[in-house]
Enzyme design. Structure first.
Site, PDB file in Angstrom:
ATOM      1  N   SER A   1       0.812  -1.217   0.000  1.00  0.00           N
ATOM      2  CA  SER A   1       0.000   0.000   0.000  1.00  0.00           C
ATOM      3  C   SER A   1       0.844   1.265   0.000  1.00  0.00           C
ATOM      4  O   SER A   1       0.356   2.345  -0.347  1.00  0.00           O
ATOM      5  CB  SER A   1      -0.952   0.014   1.194  1.00  0.00           C
ATOM      6  OG  SER A   1      -0.223  -0.021   2.399  1.00  0.00           O
TER       7      SER A   1
ATOM      8  N   ASP B   1      -2.994   6.470  11.695  1.00  0.00           N
ATOM      9  CA  ASP B   1      -2.121   5.989  10.621  1.00  0.00           C
ATOM     10  C   ASP B   1      -0.887   6.875  10.585  1.00  0.00           C
ATOM     11  O   ASP B   1      -0.932   8.015  10.104  1.00  0.00           O
ATOM     12  CB  ASP B   1      -2.866   6.035   9.286  1.00  0.00           C
ATOM     13  CG  ASP B   1      -2.041   5.472   8.131  1.00  0.00           C
ATOM     14  OD1 ASP B   1      -0.840   5.213   8.332  1.00  0.00           O
ATOM     15  OD2 ASP B   1      -2.606   5.295   7.033  1.00  0.00           O
TER      16      ASP B   1
ATOM     17  N   HIS C   1       1.452   5.502   6.475  1.00  0.00           N
ATOM     18  CA  HIS C   1       1.178   6.036   5.141  1.00  0.00           C
ATOM     19  C   HIS C   1       1.316   7.557   5.150  1.00  0.00           C
ATOM     20  O   HIS C   1       1.619   8.162   6.181  1.00  0.00           O
ATOM     21  CB  HIS C   1      -0.228   5.626   4.689  1.00  0.00           C
ATOM     22  CG  HIS C   1      -0.397   4.139   4.556  1.00  0.00           C
ATOM     23  ND1 HIS C   1      -0.842   3.349   5.590  1.00  0.00           N
ATOM     24  CD2 HIS C   1      -0.159   3.308   3.522  1.00  0.00           C
ATOM     25  CE1 HIS C   1      -0.885   2.091   5.202  1.00  0.00           C
ATOM     26  NE2 HIS C   1      -0.467   2.023   3.947  1.00  0.00           N
TER      27      HIS C   1
END
Length: 489
Positions: free
Chosen positions: A227, A462, A465
């Site tokens: 990802s 998060d 990311h």
């Protein structure tokens, strides 16, 4: 007595001969000129970047661009002869609506695999069958031409404030999924968007989306990985979109909207006859399933076999690989009854010992299947996480970070995985360009979604990311800079 008169036949024949010679010369010259003009665009494109690229970034003078020591590098204008658009009618389809789930930080990454559609199965398989043959990798080989060299270490530098950033307006790009769309999700501060990466020894060329598209004309750029590479993929779509006058002439060829639940996307840039793809591959090697005596399924990782989706990779002209983050979670980190070599299942195998043979499996695939005269290979290094007080699944936080870190022990940290990457790439036969973004991301504790990975904020943060626009834009600027610097004038 008759006097002989001279004949006019010889001068007449000479005139005819001269006329014929002139006519033939004119025809041959015309054929040569038109053939040369027809061939020149393809020669120009391949000369720009499809050559074997040196692994080191040694200093040199003869680059295409005159580098400045100021903060703002010059804008490179694309060749006007290559800016004419190609007239192709796109397929008429509407993107299919798909529900978007939380990103990898919200659940165990090793469990997410159960919900991801296999790019080689189900709908993805039919998508592949419907792809036209003209989207395969280019077939022309590189002429032997001189290459420029990178004038400095692009990865040793600092982040400098630049009011011209970001390179596209937050919320303006429809190809950013919810997990990375921090501003639309309610993040109120925007200072994290105002930083540009500046190498110590030279300036990066200012990103020029149109010029990048010209370099991609007729080619396929593919990002393969986890990802984090999808993070970078969405960034490059948004950056290149800024170079289009008619943005509707860029579309996903199967009508799919970018989401976490799908493992393959292919975007066509119609006016440049090029595509930009993403292929999900968490480890670059083969994921599998074993069944115990009670027929319960358990995941496995065959570190000696390449990912079964590798047949897709062979279609690309430029490949950007990554792996790393999934090696730090769950079963992969514990290594209990998980790693396989051949038919042997290791009862326990240390993750750092498993990573190297897995990466060597990928390296062997590249050496056997990549033609460096036709294809260009990048490997993007590990990007840093910034959790405080825990990990992604145990209360870790990066909320409230609003600027880069310019001091501290983390700035010089270099994970063991990256040392293994360095070692494996040096042993490869095919040249691989390392996008070594580890240290430049060490600084950017401010660039993560944190609680803004979904609308209305999230309890789990998060801090792995990156917001888009944001830090991944710099990774793509480094790809562009590499292509520009290594083009010989």
């Amino acid at each position: 007595m008759a006097v002989a008169t001279p004949s006019n036949s010889s001068p007449q024949k000479s005139r005819y001969a001269y006329i014929v010679i002139i006519f033939i010369t004119f025809v041959l010259f015309t054929v040569f000129v038109f053939n040369k003009r027809a061939l020149e665009p393809s020669f120009f494109l391949y000369k720009n970047y499809f050559t074997q690229i040196p692994l080191s970034s040694s200093s040199t003078n003869n680059t295409l661009i005159s580098l400045s020591q100021s903060n703002s590098a010059p804008i490179l204008d694309p060749p006007s002869s290559l800016l004419q658009s190609t007239s192709i009618t796109p397929p008429t389809h509407e993107p299919s609506s798909q529900s978007e789930s939380n990103d990898e930080n919200v659940q165990d990454p090793n469990r997410e695999n159960e919900n991801v559609q296999d790019p080689d199965g189900g709908n993805e398989s039919s998508d592949l069958k419907n792809e036209s043959s003209d989207q395969n990798g280019g077939e022309n080989e590189n002429p032997d031409v001189e290459m420029g060299e990178i004038p400095c270490d692009l990865y040793a530098g600092t982040w400098v404030r630049d009011e011209k950033y970001p390179l596209y307006k937050p919320g303006s790009c429809p190809h950013v999924d919810e997990a990375f769309d921090c501003q639309s999700n309610g993040r109120g501060d925007s200072e994290y968007l105002k930083w540009r990466w500046k190498p110590d020894g030279c300036d990066l060329p200012r990103f020029n989306a149109t010029d990048f598209l010209v370099r991609l004309r007729g080619k396929r750029l593919m990002l393969v990985g986890d990802s984090m590479n999808r993070n970078q993929f969405e960034s490059i779509l948004c950056l290149l979109r800024e170079g289009l006058h008619n943005k509707s002439r860029m579309y996903e060829i199967h009508g799919h909207k970018i989401s976490k639940g799908r493992g393959y996307f292919s975007f066509k840039f119609q006016d440049y006859d090029c595509t930009v793809d993403f292929v999900l591959s968490h480890f670059l090697v083969k994921e599998g399933v074993r069944f115990d005596e009670k027929r319960r399924s358990n995941p496995t990782l065959s570190i000696d076999q390449i990912d079964r989706k590798a047949k897709r990779w062979m279609k690309a002209d430029i490949l950007v690989f990554n792996t790393g983050h999934w090696w730090a979670h769950g079963k992969t980190a514990r290594g209990k009854n998980y790693y396989k070599e051949g038919d042997y299942l290791y009862p326990h195998f240390d993750v750092t010992k498993a990573f190297k043979p897995a990466l060597k499996t990928w390296a062997s695939w590249v050496d056997l299947n990549v033609n460096p005269k036709k294809q260009l290979i990048f490997y993007r290094g590990y990007s840093s996480s910034h959790f405080r007080g825990g990990d992604w699944d145990s209360g870790g936080s990066c909320k409230g970070e609003k600027e880069p870190a310019f001091s501290g022990a983390l700035l010089d940290s270099y994970p063991l995985k990256m040392k293994i990457v360095d070692e494996v790439i040096k042993e490869m036969k095919v040249p691989v360009i390392l996008l070594n973004v580890t240290r430049l991301t060490n600084c950017r504790k401010d660039g993560h979604p944190s609680i803004w990975g979904k609308k209305g904020s999230s309890r789990k943060q998060d801090c792995s990311h990156w917001c888009v626009p944001g830090v991944p834009d710099a990774w793509n600027e480094l790809i562009y800079a590499t292509l520009v610097f290594q083009q010989k004038e």
